[in-house]
Enzyme design. Structure first.
Site, short mmCIF file in Angstrom:
data_model
loop_
_atom_site.label_atom_id
_atom_site.label_comp_id
_atom_site.label_asym_id
_atom_site.label_seq_id
_atom_site.Cartn_x
_atom_site.Cartn_y
_atom_site.Cartn_z
N ALA A 172 0.82 -1.22 0.00
CA ALA A 172 0.00 0.00 0.00
C ALA A 172 0.85 1.26 0.00
O ALA A 172 0.52 2.25 -0.67
CB ALA A 172 -0.94 0.00 1.20
N ASP B 35 11.41 -2.25 -6.66
CA ASP B 35 12.01 -3.07 -5.62
C ASP B 35 13.02 -2.19 -4.92
O ASP B 35 13.89 -1.59 -5.57
CB ASP B 35 12.67 -4.32 -6.16
CG ASP B 35 12.89 -5.35 -5.05
OD1 ASP B 35 11.89 -5.82 -4.49
OD2 ASP B 35 14.05 -5.65 -4.72
N PHE C 197 6.34 5.14 5.27
CA PHE C 197 6.07 3.76 5.62
C PHE C 197 7.39 3.02 5.78
O PHE C 197 8.47 3.55 5.53
CB PHE C 197 5.20 3.08 4.55
CG PHE C 197 5.86 2.94 3.21
CD1 PHE C 197 6.40 1.73 2.80
CD2 PHE C 197 5.94 4.02 2.32
CE1 PHE C 197 7.01 1.59 1.56
CE2 PHE C 197 6.54 3.88 1.08
CZ PHE C 197 7.08 2.67 0.70
N LYS D 240 9.51 14.61 1.07
CA LYS D 240 10.28 13.38 0.89
C LYS D 240 10.67 13.19 -0.56
O LYS D 240 11.82 12.85 -0.87
CB LYS D 240 9.48 12.18 1.39
CG LYS D 240 10.21 10.85 1.21
CD LYS D 240 9.34 9.69 1.67
CE LYS D 240 10.02 8.36 1.36
NZ LYS D 240 9.19 7.20 1.73
#
Length: 214
Positions: free
Chosen positions: A16, A74, A163, A186
């Site tokens: 998510a 990834d 996260f 960010k």
């Protein structure tokens, strides 16, 4: 390099947090995108030993399942004092026996591993966040885009934004962790801006410059 000629793609992820970040990045370019999770695709097993290999596994699975180009990410935390760990196994460090992921536990595991190495001072806690994006087509063609950002592992965790390991990663040159930054802070980049901060935004900037007529 192959140009992306459609505005309809699949975000090849079931995570998510990643889905939200990629959606934020591709939004300004007018993409119509759904995630592999939304489409109900089976999450492929990530058996690669490099970020590129695992990104390709995910992107190719979604591209072939959907018949559309698919964009995967990834990424991981590469810590110098831990000889590059957790690296491609970054998510695995958060796994519990029941298959769920607990990143509070994972962050504590990172801190303890550094303490076990005697790495308690900031200078001994250098790290990188690495992101590899893979754009795959249904015919098997792939393109890769790598971004990274240098920083320091801090303790205790700071902030609740982002996260994963964001609350313990402080990028070089900043006094705040990724967990204390808004999405805009960010990423540090949007179309027309020269710089990007996060590893994922830096990889995405290369993707835009390479595959889009933007």
């Amino acid at each position: 390099m192959r140009k992306l000629e459609t505005k309809t793609i699949v975000v090849a992820s079931h995570n998510a947090g990643k889905i939200a970040e990629i959606a934020d990045l591709i939004g300004p370019f007018g993409f119509s995108a759904k995630s592999a999770k939304e489409l109900g695709f089976v999450e492929p097993e990530e058996t690669g030993t490099t970020f590129e290999q695992n990104a390709a596994i995910k992107a190719l699975a979604s591209a072939k399942a959907s018949g559309l180009p698919a964009l995967s990410d990834d990424s991981g935390l590469v810590i110098d004092a831990l000889d590059g760990a957790p690296g491609v196994y970054t998510a695995n460090w958060a796994e519990r026996e029941d298959g769920s992921r607990d990143f509070q536990m994972a962050m504590a595991k990172v801190d303890q591993a550094l303490r076990d190495k005697g790495a308690t001072e900031p200078a001994a806690r250098s790290a990188q966040f690495v992101s590899v994006l893979c754009l795959a087509w249904p015919d098997g063609h792939t393109e890769f885009f790598r971004g990274h950002v240098e920083g320091t592992i801090i303790w205790p965790p700071r902030g609740t934004a982002g996260f994963g390991y964001d609350p313990i990663f402080q990028p070089k040159g900043y006094a705040t962790s990724f967990g204390e930054m808004s999405a805009e802070e960010k990423h540090g980049w949007k179309p027309g801006d020269p710089e990007a901060l996060s590893h994922r935004a830096r990889a995405f900037k290369i993707f835009v410059e390479t595959c889009l007529d933007a």
